[in-house]
Write a protein that holds these residues in place. Structure first.
Motif, PDB file in Angstrom:
ATOM      1  N   ARG A  35       0.825  -1.210   0.000  1.00 42.96           N
ATOM      2  CA  ARG A  35       0.000   0.000   0.000  1.00 42.96           C
ATOM      3  C   ARG A  35       0.859   1.261   0.000  1.00 42.96           C
ATOM      4  O   ARG A  35       0.383   2.347  -0.348  1.00 42.96           O
ATOM      5  CB  ARG A  35      -0.921   0.000   1.223  1.00 42.96           C
ATOM      6  CG  ARG A  35      -1.992  -1.066   1.177  1.00 42.96           C
ATOM      7  CD  ARG A  35      -2.520  -1.427   2.552  1.00 42.96           C
ATOM      8  NE  ARG A  35      -2.822  -0.275   3.392  1.00 42.96           N
ATOM      9  CZ  ARG A  35      -3.179  -0.368   4.679  1.00 42.96           C
ATOM     10  NH1 ARG A  35      -3.288  -1.559   5.241  1.00 42.96           N
ATOM     11  NH2 ARG A  35      -3.449   0.712   5.372  1.00 42.96           N
ATOM     12  N   TYR A  36       2.117   1.142   0.407  1.00 44.93           N
ATOM     13  CA  TYR A  36       2.985   2.313   0.536  1.00 44.93           C
ATOM     14  C   TYR A  36       4.149   2.285  -0.454  1.00 44.93           C
ATOM     15  O   TYR A  36       4.479   3.308  -1.057  1.00 44.93           O
ATOM     16  CB  TYR A  36       3.556   2.393   1.956  1.00 44.93           C
ATOM     17  CG  TYR A  36       2.524   2.470   3.053  1.00 44.93           C
ATOM     18  CD1 TYR A  36       1.949   3.686   3.407  1.00 44.93           C
ATOM     19  CD2 TYR A  36       2.116   1.333   3.736  1.00 44.93           C
ATOM     20  CE1 TYR A  36       1.001   3.766   4.409  1.00 44.93           C
ATOM     21  CE2 TYR A  36       1.173   1.403   4.751  1.00 44.93           C
ATOM     22  CZ  TYR A  36       0.619   2.617   5.092  1.00 44.93           C
ATOM     23  OH  TYR A  36      -0.320   2.698   6.085  1.00 44.93           O
ATOM     24  N   ALA A  37       4.784   1.134  -0.587  1.00 47.48           N
ATOM     25  CA  ALA A  37       6.041   1.052  -1.337  1.00 47.48           C
ATOM     26  C   ALA A  37       5.809   1.058  -2.845  1.00 47.48           C
ATOM     27  O   ALA A  37       4.729   0.710  -3.332  1.00 47.48           O
ATOM     28  CB  ALA A  37       6.794  -0.221  -0.936  1.00 47.48           C
ATOM     29  N   ARG A  38       6.847   1.428  -3.579  1.00 47.12           N
ATOM     30  CA  ARG A  38       6.794   1.352  -5.034  1.00 47.12           C
ATOM     31  C   ARG A  38       6.746  -0.104  -5.477  1.00 47.12           C
ATOM     32  O   ARG A  38       5.919  -0.494  -6.303  1.00 47.12           O
ATOM     33  CB  ARG A  38       8.012   2.055  -5.634  1.00 47.12           C
ATOM     34  CG  ARG A  38       8.077   1.979  -7.161  1.00 47.12           C
ATOM     35  CD  ARG A  38       9.215   2.836  -7.682  1.00 47.12           C
ATOM     36  NE  ARG A  38      10.491   2.456  -7.069  1.00 47.12           N
ATOM     37  CZ  ARG A  38      11.586   3.214  -7.135  1.00 47.12           C
ATOM     38  NH1 ARG A  38      11.543   4.378  -7.753  1.00 47.12           N
ATOM     39  NH2 ARG A  38      12.721   2.808  -6.575  1.00 47.12           N
ATOM     40  N   THR A  39       7.625  -0.918  -4.898  1.00 48.37           N
ATOM     41  CA  THR A  39       7.621  -2.354  -5.179  1.00 48.37           C
ATOM     42  C   THR A  39       7.852  -3.123  -3.889  1.00 48.37           C
ATOM     43  O   THR A  39       8.528  -2.627  -2.973  1.00 48.37           O
ATOM     44  CB  THR A  39       8.716  -2.754  -6.188  1.00 48.37           C
ATOM     45  OG1 THR A  39      10.008  -2.503  -5.604  1.00 48.37           O
ATOM     46  CG2 THR A  39       8.566  -1.992  -7.488  1.00 48.37           C
ATOM     47  N   VAL A  40       7.299  -4.311  -3.818  1.00 54.72           N
ATOM     48  CA  VAL A  40       7.529  -5.231  -2.702  1.00 54.72           C
ATOM     49  C   VAL A  40       7.958  -6.564  -3.296  1.00 54.72           C
ATOM     50  O   VAL A  40       7.261  -7.127  -4.145  1.00 54.72           O
ATOM     51  CB  VAL A  40       6.265  -5.427  -1.848  1.00 54.72           C
ATOM     52  CG1 VAL A  40       6.512  -6.505  -0.784  1.00 54.72           C
ATOM     53  CG2 VAL A  40       5.853  -4.121  -1.191  1.00 54.72           C
ATOM     54  N   THR A  41       9.116  -7.054  -2.869  1.00 55.30           N
ATOM     55  CA  THR A  41       9.621  -8.336  -3.359  1.00 55.30           C
ATOM     56  C   THR A  41       9.706  -9.323  -2.200  1.00 55.30           C
ATOM     57  O   THR A  41      10.350  -9.029  -1.184  1.00 55.30           O
ATOM     58  CB  THR A  41      11.010  -8.181  -4.007  1.00 55.30           C
ATOM     59  OG1 THR A  41      10.932  -7.208  -5.058  1.00 55.30           O
ATOM     60  CG2 THR A  41      11.485  -9.506  -4.582  1.00 55.30           C
ATOM     61  N   LEU A  42       9.051 -10.448  -2.370  1.00 54.20           N
ATOM     62  CA  LEU A  42       9.053 -11.497  -1.351  1.00 54.20           C
ATOM     63  C   LEU A  42      10.130 -12.506  -1.725  1.00 54.20           C
ATOM     64  O   LEU A  42      10.078 -13.126  -2.805  1.00 54.20           O
ATOM     65  CB  LEU A  42       7.674 -12.160  -1.308  1.00 54.20           C
ATOM     66  CG  LEU A  42       7.284 -12.964  -0.076  1.00 54.20           C
ATOM     67  CD1 LEU A  42       7.295 -12.090   1.172  1.00 54.20           C
ATOM     68  CD2 LEU A  42       5.897 -13.567  -0.270  1.00 54.20           C
ATOM     69  N   LEU A  43      11.121 -12.663  -0.863  1.00 55.91           N
ATOM     70  CA  LEU A  43      12.226 -13.582  -1.109  1.00 55.91           C
ATOM     71  C   LEU A  43      11.997 -14.852  -0.312  1.00 55.91           C
ATOM     72  O   LEU A  43      11.955 -14.822   0.928  1.00 55.91           O
ATOM     73  CB  LEU A  43      13.555 -12.933  -0.713  1.00 55.91           C
ATOM     74  CG  LEU A  43      13.908 -11.619  -1.434  1.00 55.91           C
ATOM     75  CD1 LEU A  43      15.177 -11.023  -0.848  1.00 55.91           C
ATOM     76  CD2 LEU A  43      14.049 -11.836  -2.932  1.00 55.91           C
ATOM     77  N   VAL A  44      11.850 -15.967  -1.025  1.00 57.19           N
ATOM     78  CA  VAL A  44      11.481 -17.239  -0.398  1.00 57.19           C
ATOM     79  C   VAL A  44      12.601 -18.242  -0.626  1.00 57.19           C
ATOM     80  O   VAL A  44      13.044 -18.446  -1.770  1.00 57.19           O
ATOM     81  CB  VAL A  44      10.157 -17.774  -0.988  1.00 57.19           C
ATOM     82  CG1 VAL A  44       9.727 -19.050  -0.271  1.00 57.19           C
ATOM     83  CG2 VAL A  44       9.069 -16.706  -0.892  1.00 57.19           C
TER      84      VAL A  44
END
Length: 552
Positions: free
Chosen positions: A390-399
């Motif tokens: 909701r805030y960031a430009r991009t969100v990357t989930l590292l699994v």
């Protein structure tokens, strides 16, 4: 100040009249029932109430209105009366929008039209909203003020502590005019941050959480030396035990070293907990549970770290880090688990300055326009990704694993797939973090190719593994090689009871290797790591405590 108000806004005259009629019938003697036909009229009414020193308990807004819809209106209304409880009036076809409103503007509830009969579909909801409002009121709160730097780890720790304990505070940058004025008034320089200034003007330079808890009005000392039941840990299991123990007449004390709610309390949204079809934030669930425990006179002790446990005859005694002690007939261990530290170059040095464990919801607005990375593949990491998106430009989930399916709920995976600015990368690990006074970049190792790449990173949030906080138990109770506490059937070896067991019975299902000491929730070996099961085990532990007390 007069009667508090319940405000409804709906552009359909027949609906507006109907809900105002039903509200007056039930609440007209204690509350002013106000109605408006548009968002603009409703905002004018709220501004007038604000100027006159009025109070607003509940706001009901129709979702489909011209010019300004219900969600947009409630966002504006929150600026005027932030403590008023909010509900959205909606048709069945708009329930998706209502659920989104709960996530976006923290709407407390939504009501489907029509709500007949009101005794079943309207009044129970309004009763719940009013009960929640009465617990806080809509009065002006004299906030604690915190002066610090965004990238100062001690400043972050104070902010996070206050936020997780639901203590209102105002954050002021040390380089802002008002922040500088407070530092000057306190006679200290920027080196003294974080500076905490109480409502009565008392200034604390670089205080610990125990000092902050005391000035914030949180209880830090037990009211008695001996209890029927003491619960160590304030997560879902501990809160469940506190509610059931106190409601059943046991003199109950809950001891929490940091913030009531545990890891669950940090969750931005819990959507698979029974009884909340629209989901609920961890903070809201924690607040309700804490108020419920208080309703039954359970004591909650904050910022007290337990470092020892021993059996004193029939009593069970806890030792605090400051040397103090408190005893009870029975103990429930509900200390949960902690996120495992990420071992990578630079991470430890930047923790609290761009690197965070858990969701750190206070950092949400600060992530605006930046690239956020989240390490982990379980539900908590997925919920954090939805929140920060909701805030960031991009969100990357590292699994680290091959996919999310083995560790994350299906409904959550589907939600992540629908958000454009969220990316999921599997078989990846963070192997380094860089920055001066705060995090600026991380190095990622791709497990598929073994290649490393360095990327810009505004914030890194870590949700990996689960380690029990049980080193303080020593050899008092039996634990497995990872530190999880053995209970019940797990204590029996070839039909034999644990060494030192002095009762003519097997240990109860949640009982530890010492009679009268129980474990519930994630700290227990072979437990199910879910909020619902933790709450259930907390309740079950109280039933077994009763059986223990009756059989002594």
């Amino acid at each position: 100040m007069g009667q508090p108000a319940i405000l409804t806004v709906d552009d359909d005259p027949s609906v507006s009249r109907a809900i105002a009629r039903d509200l007056r019938r039930r609440y007209g003697e204690q509350y002013r029932i106000l109605r408006a036909s548009s968002a603009a009229d409703a905002l004018d009414a709220l501004k007038d109430l604000k100027l006159r020193g009025g109070r607003v308990a509940v706001i009901l807004a129709d979702y489909r209105m011209p010019q300004t819809n219900g969600i947009e209106f409630l966002e504006h209304a929150m600026d005027l009366f932030p403590n008023a409880r909010r509900a959205l009036l909606t048709a069945y076809a708009d329930t998706d929008a209502a659920i989104q409103a709960i996530n976006v503007v923290d709407v407390d509830h939504y009501l489907l039209k029509p709500w007949d009969p009101p005794e079943e579909k309207l009044y129970p909801v309004i009763d719940s909203l009013l009960e929640a409002w009465l617990a806080t009121g809509d009065r002006e709160v004299a906030d604690i003020r915190v002066v610090g730097h965004r990238w100062s780890a001690p400043s972050y720790q104070i902010r996070d502590f206050l936020a997780r304990n639901l203590v209102p505070y105002r954050w002021l940058g040390a380089d802002e005019p008002e922040g500088r004025r407070l530092l000057e008034a306190a006679g200290v320089g920027p080196e003294a941050i974080p500076l905490v200034v109480t409502a009565d003007g008392r200034a604390l330079s670089r205080p610990g959480t125990a000092e902050v808890a005391e000035v914030a009005g949180l209880s830090t000392a037990p009211n008695r030396d001996f209890y029927d039941l003491i619960i160590v840990g304030g997560g879902p299991a501990g809160l469940g035990a506190a509610v059931y123990g106190a409601s059943e007449g046991l003199k109950t004390l809950l001891v929490e070293r940091r913030a009531v709610g545990g890891q669950a309390g940090q969750s931005s949204r819990i959507e698979n907990y029974l009884g909340f079809p629209d989901g609920i934030s961890g903070a809201q669930l924690t607040d309700r549970a804490r108020r419920q425990a208080g309703k039954f006179a359970a004591e909650v002790l904050n910022t007290r770290e337990v470092v020892g446990l021993r059996a004193d005859g029939s009593a069970r005694t806890l030792t605090f880090a400051d040397g103090g002690e408190v005893s009870a007939h029975a103990i429930v261990l509900a200390t949960g688990v902690a996120y495992r530290p990420l071992v990578a170059d630079g991470v430890a040095e930047l923790t609290g300055a761009g690197v965070y464990y858990g969701s750190a919801a206070t950092e949400g607005p600060s992530c605006s326009g930046s690239d956020v990375y989240i390490v982990g593949g379980a539900n908590s990491a997925g919920q954090a990704a939805l929140f920060f998106a909701r805030y960031a430009r991009t969100v990357t989930l590292l699994v680290r694993g091959d996919s999310l399916e083995s560790s994350m709920s299906y409904y959550l995976i589907q939600q992540l797939d629908r958000i454009d600015n969220i990316t999921v990368r599997t078989r990846c690990e963070v192997v380094g973090a860089e920055g001066g006074d705060h995090l600026r970049a991380i190095t990622i190792c791709d497990g598929k190719t073994s290649q490393r790449s360095t990327v810009e990173c505004g914030s890194l949030f870590i949700f990996i593994g689960a380690e029990p906080r049980t080193d303080w138990l020593g050899d008092v109770v039996a634990r497995d090689e990872r530190g999880f506490v053995y209970t019940g059937p797990d204590l029996l070896s070839n039909g034999r009871r644990p060494p030192g067991w002095d009762r003519d019975r097997d240990p109860f299902y949640l009982e530890c290797s010492v009679p009268g000491i129980f474990a519930a929730g994630d700290v227990r070996a072979n437990s199910v790591k879910r909020v619902a099961s933790a709450v259930g085990e907390g309740a079950m532990a109280v039933t077994l405590v009763h059986r223990y007390l009756e059989a002594r």
